[in-house]
Design a protein around this motif. Structure first.
Motif, short mmCIF file in Angstrom:
data_model
loop_
_atom_site.label_atom_id
_atom_site.label_comp_id
_atom_site.label_asym_id
_atom_site.label_seq_id
_atom_site.Cartn_x
_atom_site.Cartn_y
_atom_site.Cartn_z
N ARG A 2 58.95 74.04 -23.12
CA ARG A 2 59.60 74.56 -21.92
C ARG A 2 61.01 74.02 -21.74
O ARG A 2 61.82 74.61 -21.03
CB ARG A 2 58.74 74.25 -20.68
CG ARG A 2 57.77 75.39 -20.38
CD ARG A 2 57.02 75.16 -19.11
NE ARG A 2 55.91 74.24 -19.33
CZ ARG A 2 55.18 73.70 -18.36
NH1 ARG A 2 55.45 73.98 -17.10
NH2 ARG A 2 54.20 72.90 -18.63
N LYS A 4 63.26 74.24 -23.75
CA LYS A 4 64.18 75.22 -24.34
C LYS A 4 64.46 76.37 -23.39
O LYS A 4 65.31 77.21 -23.66
CB LYS A 4 63.60 75.76 -25.65
CG LYS A 4 63.49 74.71 -26.74
CD LYS A 4 62.90 75.30 -28.01
CE LYS A 4 62.81 74.24 -29.09
NZ LYS A 4 62.17 74.76 -30.33
N GLU A 5 63.69 76.43 -22.29
CA GLU A 5 63.89 77.48 -21.30
C GLU A 5 64.71 76.93 -20.14
O GLU A 5 64.62 75.75 -19.81
CB GLU A 5 62.53 77.97 -20.80
CG GLU A 5 61.69 78.59 -21.89
CD GLU A 5 60.30 78.97 -21.41
OE1 GLU A 5 59.69 79.83 -22.05
OE2 GLU A 5 59.83 78.39 -20.41
N ARG A 62 61.49 72.26 -17.46
CA ARG A 62 62.48 73.18 -18.00
C ARG A 62 63.88 72.62 -17.77
O ARG A 62 64.11 71.80 -16.90
CB ARG A 62 62.34 74.56 -17.34
CG ARG A 62 61.09 75.33 -17.77
CD ARG A 62 61.07 76.73 -17.18
NE ARG A 62 60.05 77.56 -17.82
CZ ARG A 62 58.91 77.91 -17.25
NH1 ARG A 62 58.61 77.50 -16.02
NH2 ARG A 62 58.04 78.66 -17.91
N VAL A 88 72.33 78.11 -22.66
CA VAL A 88 70.96 78.32 -23.15
C VAL A 88 70.84 79.84 -23.31
O VAL A 88 71.31 80.58 -22.45
CB VAL A 88 69.92 77.79 -22.14
CG1 VAL A 88 68.50 78.18 -22.56
CG2 VAL A 88 70.04 76.28 -22.00
N THR A 91 68.08 85.02 -23.07
CA THR A 91 66.69 85.45 -23.24
C THR A 91 65.70 84.33 -22.92
O THR A 91 64.52 84.60 -22.72
CB THR A 91 66.46 85.96 -24.67
OG1 THR A 91 66.94 84.97 -25.60
CG2 THR A 91 67.19 87.27 -24.92
N ASP A 92 66.18 83.10 -22.89
CA ASP A 92 65.34 81.94 -22.55
C ASP A 92 65.60 81.46 -21.13
O ASP A 92 65.16 80.37 -20.74
CB ASP A 92 65.57 80.79 -23.53
CG ASP A 92 65.07 81.11 -24.92
OD1 ASP A 92 64.06 81.83 -25.03
OD2 ASP A 92 65.68 80.66 -25.91
N THR A 93 66.33 82.24 -20.35
CA THR A 93 66.58 81.92 -18.95
C THR A 93 65.49 82.58 -18.11
O THR A 93 65.37 83.80 -18.11
CB THR A 93 67.98 82.42 -18.53
OG1 THR A 93 68.96 81.76 -19.34
CG2 THR A 93 68.25 82.10 -17.06
N VAL A 94 64.70 81.77 -17.44
CA VAL A 94 63.52 82.30 -16.74
C VAL A 94 63.80 82.64 -15.28
O VAL A 94 63.03 83.39 -14.66
CB VAL A 94 62.30 81.36 -16.85
CG1 VAL A 94 61.92 81.15 -18.30
CG2 VAL A 94 62.57 80.02 -16.16
N ILE A 157 66.32 89.17 -15.36
CA ILE A 157 66.01 87.77 -15.08
C ILE A 157 65.79 87.64 -13.58
O ILE A 157 66.64 88.09 -12.79
CB ILE A 157 67.16 86.86 -15.54
CG1 ILE A 157 67.32 86.94 -17.07
CG2 ILE A 157 66.94 85.41 -15.09
CD1 ILE A 157 68.65 86.42 -17.56
N LYS A 206 57.61 83.33 -16.80
CA LYS A 206 58.01 83.61 -18.20
C LYS A 206 59.46 84.03 -18.24
O LYS A 206 59.91 84.80 -17.42
CB LYS A 206 57.15 84.72 -18.77
CG LYS A 206 55.67 84.36 -18.84
CD LYS A 206 55.38 83.43 -20.01
CE LYS A 206 53.89 83.25 -20.23
NZ LYS A 206 53.31 82.14 -19.49
#
Length: 206
Positions: A2, A4-5, A62, A88, A91-94, A157, A206
């Protein structure tokens, strides 16, 4: 994994300078428009959130990315640039939390953007419970997408905007420090911090 998010916490630091066409008092062009509520209030808030989050970093599995955006008043330019060049991967920004005009709470804050991300509602309610009394959450503001949250929302997002309301000093030289609700601003920032902590730890996000 997590770590990496990311959760982006942002606020724009630009305003309208000496007025002109962006001022609500164009006849006062040449006077400094300090923009204390819009948006020194949000900028100061994210600085304080970052300070406390660093002290409490075990609460944030995170990664938190704090961004002070330029060019919001000129067309959301800074957040558009960030979305294309994120530290970051986007696509990994939640989630994205945006604080724009949070200096006049007087006991309430408008939170928009949840209608598109109902899964975040439980985390907000938990954050509000942790805060206790003294800050009512409203849902009647200008709505999502009117500020830097837009450039995240269009990328699907979850983007949540914190806002304490328009007033007679909006985009005028009279938006000054003595009109700020200091305690209320601190409570809004604390709510955003608590919300971010829950989003950072929530494996269902997610």
């Amino acid at each position: 994994a997590r770590a990496k998010e990311a959760i982006v916490i942002g606020a724009h630091y630009d305003h309208v300078g000496l007025g002109g066409h962006l001022s609500m008092s164009p006849e006062r062009t040449g006077e400094i428009h300090n923009g204390v509520d819009d948006n020194a209030s949000g900028t100061a808030s994210i600085i304080e959130i970052a300070r406390v989050a660093h002290e409490q970093r075990a609460r944030f599995p995170r990664t938190l990315v704090f961004v002070a955006f330029a060019g919001e008043e000129r067309g959301l330019l800074g957040s558009a640039y960030y979305a294309e060049h994120s530290v970051v991967p986007i696509t990994d920004t939640v989630a994205m939390l945006n604080l724009d005009m949070v200096g006049r709470a007087r006991g309430a804050v408008d939170i928009s953007g949840l209608e598109g991300s109902p899964s975040l509602e439980a985390d907000l309610k938990e954050a509000a419970r942790a805060m206790g009394e003294g800050l009512t959450i409203a849902r009647q503001g200008p709505g999502a997408g009117r500020s830097d949250d837009f450039n995240f929302a269009v990328r699907r997002i979850p983007a949540i905007n914190f806002f304490t309301g328009f007033h007679a000093d909006y985009h005028r030289p009279t938006d000054d420090w003595e009109k700020i609700d200091k305690a209320g601003t601190a409570r809004v920032a604390a709510l955003a911090l608590e919300f971010a902590a829950r989003l950072a730890a929530d494996s269902s996000v997610k």
